[in-house]
Design an enzyme around this catalytic site. Sequence first.
Site, PDB file in Angstrom:
ATOM      1  N   CYS A 109       0.842  -1.191   0.000  1.00  0.00           N
ATOM      2  CA  CYS A 109       0.000   0.000   0.000  1.00  0.00           C
ATOM      3  C   CYS A 109       0.882   1.247   0.000  1.00  0.00           C
ATOM      4  O   CYS A 109       1.907   1.292   0.676  1.00  0.00           O
ATOM      5  CB  CYS A 109      -0.973  -0.017   1.168  1.00  0.00           C
ATOM      6  SG  CYS A 109      -0.514   0.991   2.550  1.00  0.00           S
ATOM      7  N   GLU A 110       0.493   2.216  -0.808  1.00  0.00           N
ATOM      8  CA  GLU A 110       1.350   3.397  -0.964  1.00  0.00           C
ATOM      9  C   GLU A 110       1.223   4.361   0.218  1.00  0.00           C
ATOM     10  O   GLU A 110       1.993   5.305   0.320  1.00  0.00           O
ATOM     11  CB  GLU A 110       1.042   4.126  -2.273  1.00  0.00           C
ATOM     12  CG  GLU A 110      -0.294   4.837  -2.316  1.00  0.00           C
ATOM     13  CD  GLU A 110      -0.537   5.522  -3.659  1.00  0.00           C
ATOM     14  OE1 GLU A 110       0.145   5.201  -4.641  1.00  0.00           O
ATOM     15  OE2 GLU A 110      -1.440   6.384  -3.709  1.00  0.00           O
ATOM     16  N   HIS A 111       0.235   4.131   1.082  1.00  0.00           N
ATOM     17  CA  HIS A 111       0.067   5.037   2.218  1.00  0.00           C
ATOM     18  C   HIS A 111       0.886   4.629   3.435  1.00  0.00           C
ATOM     19  O   HIS A 111       1.199   5.458   4.278  1.00  0.00           O
ATOM     20  CB  HIS A 111      -1.415   5.134   2.607  1.00  0.00           C
ATOM     21  CG  HIS A 111      -2.252   5.684   1.498  1.00  0.00           C
ATOM     22  ND1 HIS A 111      -3.384   5.065   1.025  1.00  0.00           N
ATOM     23  CD2 HIS A 111      -2.087   6.791   0.740  1.00  0.00           C
ATOM     24  CE1 HIS A 111      -3.894   5.777   0.042  1.00  0.00           C
ATOM     25  NE2 HIS A 111      -3.125   6.823  -0.159  1.00  0.00           N
ATOM     26  N   HIS A 112       1.184   3.332   3.545  1.00  0.00           N
ATOM     27  CA  HIS A 112       1.927   2.855   4.719  1.00  0.00           C
ATOM     28  C   HIS A 112       3.114   1.969   4.359  1.00  0.00           C
ATOM     29  O   HIS A 112       3.842   1.533   5.243  1.00  0.00           O
ATOM     30  CB  HIS A 112       0.985   2.081   5.662  1.00  0.00           C
ATOM     31  CG  HIS A 112      -0.212   2.863   6.098  1.00  0.00           C
ATOM     32  ND1 HIS A 112      -1.417   2.806   5.433  1.00  0.00           N
ATOM     33  CD2 HIS A 112      -0.370   3.739   7.108  1.00  0.00           C
ATOM     34  CE1 HIS A 112      -2.283   3.619   6.029  1.00  0.00           C
ATOM     35  NE2 HIS A 112      -1.675   4.197   7.043  1.00  0.00           N
ATOM     36  N   GLN A 150      -5.494  -0.363  -4.045  1.00  0.00           N
ATOM     37  CA  GLN A 150      -6.063  -1.511  -4.760  1.00  0.00           C
ATOM     38  C   GLN A 150      -6.909  -1.102  -5.967  1.00  0.00           C
ATOM     39  O   GLN A 150      -6.891  -1.751  -7.005  1.00  0.00           O
ATOM     40  CB  GLN A 150      -6.881  -2.374  -3.791  1.00  0.00           C
ATOM     41  CG  GLN A 150      -7.325  -3.689  -4.430  1.00  0.00           C
ATOM     42  CD  GLN A 150      -8.032  -4.599  -3.461  1.00  0.00           C
ATOM     43  OE1 GLN A 150      -7.658  -4.678  -2.294  1.00  0.00           O
ATOM     44  NE2 GLN A 150      -9.041  -5.304  -3.936  1.00  0.00           N
ATOM     45  N   HIS A 178      -5.185  -6.122   3.403  1.00  0.00           N
ATOM     46  CA  HIS A 178      -4.237  -5.018   3.547  1.00  0.00           C
ATOM     47  C   HIS A 178      -3.657  -5.076   4.954  1.00  0.00           C
ATOM     48  O   HIS A 178      -4.406  -4.969   5.935  1.00  0.00           O
ATOM     49  CB  HIS A 178      -4.943  -3.678   3.333  1.00  0.00           C
ATOM     50  CG  HIS A 178      -5.453  -3.496   1.932  1.00  0.00           C
ATOM     51  ND1 HIS A 178      -5.103  -2.432   1.149  1.00  0.00           N
ATOM     52  CD2 HIS A 178      -6.262  -4.270   1.175  1.00  0.00           C
ATOM     53  CE1 HIS A 178      -5.677  -2.540  -0.036  1.00  0.00           C
ATOM     54  NE2 HIS A 178      -6.395  -3.639  -0.046  1.00  0.00           N
ATOM     55  N   CYS A 180      -2.090  -2.912   6.434  1.00  0.00           N
ATOM     56  CA  CYS A 180      -2.268  -1.643   7.166  1.00  0.00           C
ATOM     57  C   CYS A 180      -3.643  -1.590   7.837  1.00  0.00           C
ATOM     58  O   CYS A 180      -3.874  -0.751   8.702  1.00  0.00           O
ATOM     59  CB  CYS A 180      -2.043  -0.440   6.258  1.00  0.00           C
ATOM     60  SG  CYS A 180      -3.169  -0.328   4.884  1.00  0.00           S
TER      61      CYS A 180
HETATM   62 ZN   LIG Z   1      -2.253   1.516   3.862  1.00  0.00          ZN
END
Ligand SMILES: [Zn+2]
Length: 223
Positions: A109-112, A150, A178, A180
Amino acid sequence: MDKIQIEVIGDNHIGTSEKTPMRADAFERTEAEKIENIQSHFSKIMKEMGLDLTDESLSGTPYRVAKMYIKELFYGLNPNNRPKISTFPNTYGYQNILVEQDINIDSSCEHHFLPIIGKAHVGYIPEHKVIGLSKINRLVDYYAHRPQVQERLCVQIFKDLQETLGTKDVIVVISAKHLCVSSRSIKDKESFTTTLNYGGVFVNLDKRAEFFNLLKNNGDHIK
Ligand SMILES: [Zn+2]
């Protein structure tokens, strides 16, 4: 952007565009240079956390992480790494649905920067062109190996297949967990996320039902 906004974007898994946002100078440095720089940055992160990098077990970690980022986890950022896909004329005149299912998704995931793990299922109806079956798996693997959300992963696979196969009749479904969501924040270990993109004849409910019935009859991954 303030810290609250940063958390909101991460927790809502908001992606900003269909294309992976890349800098104009993304490929000016060589892979070897990138690995060297990331190694140096990551050792600073470890030191900041108080870890002793003279320890034999830890000393090689910055290099291992840097190499893993460039060569493995995020190799799909570089368009030169897109698998070469030859198409063949549909000489058998096959006009029905073809399903490639249970394709592994190993993404992040690009956020975490935490893993997204799951399965992709792809269906298409050939017009004039077909491709080798393993090429579908390779294409999924390529787009998965980027920092992702995703929804965007699903769209990127879908659009590339439509383009490569020269048909709108493509359907892509991804079900994934995920880390995260399961390992931090709400810590929900069981939930998973499903995304779906379809075009052409799959706009018809009957065609989508045919696809999902084939998946259901072949395995227990779609519930
Ligand atoms: Zn994430």
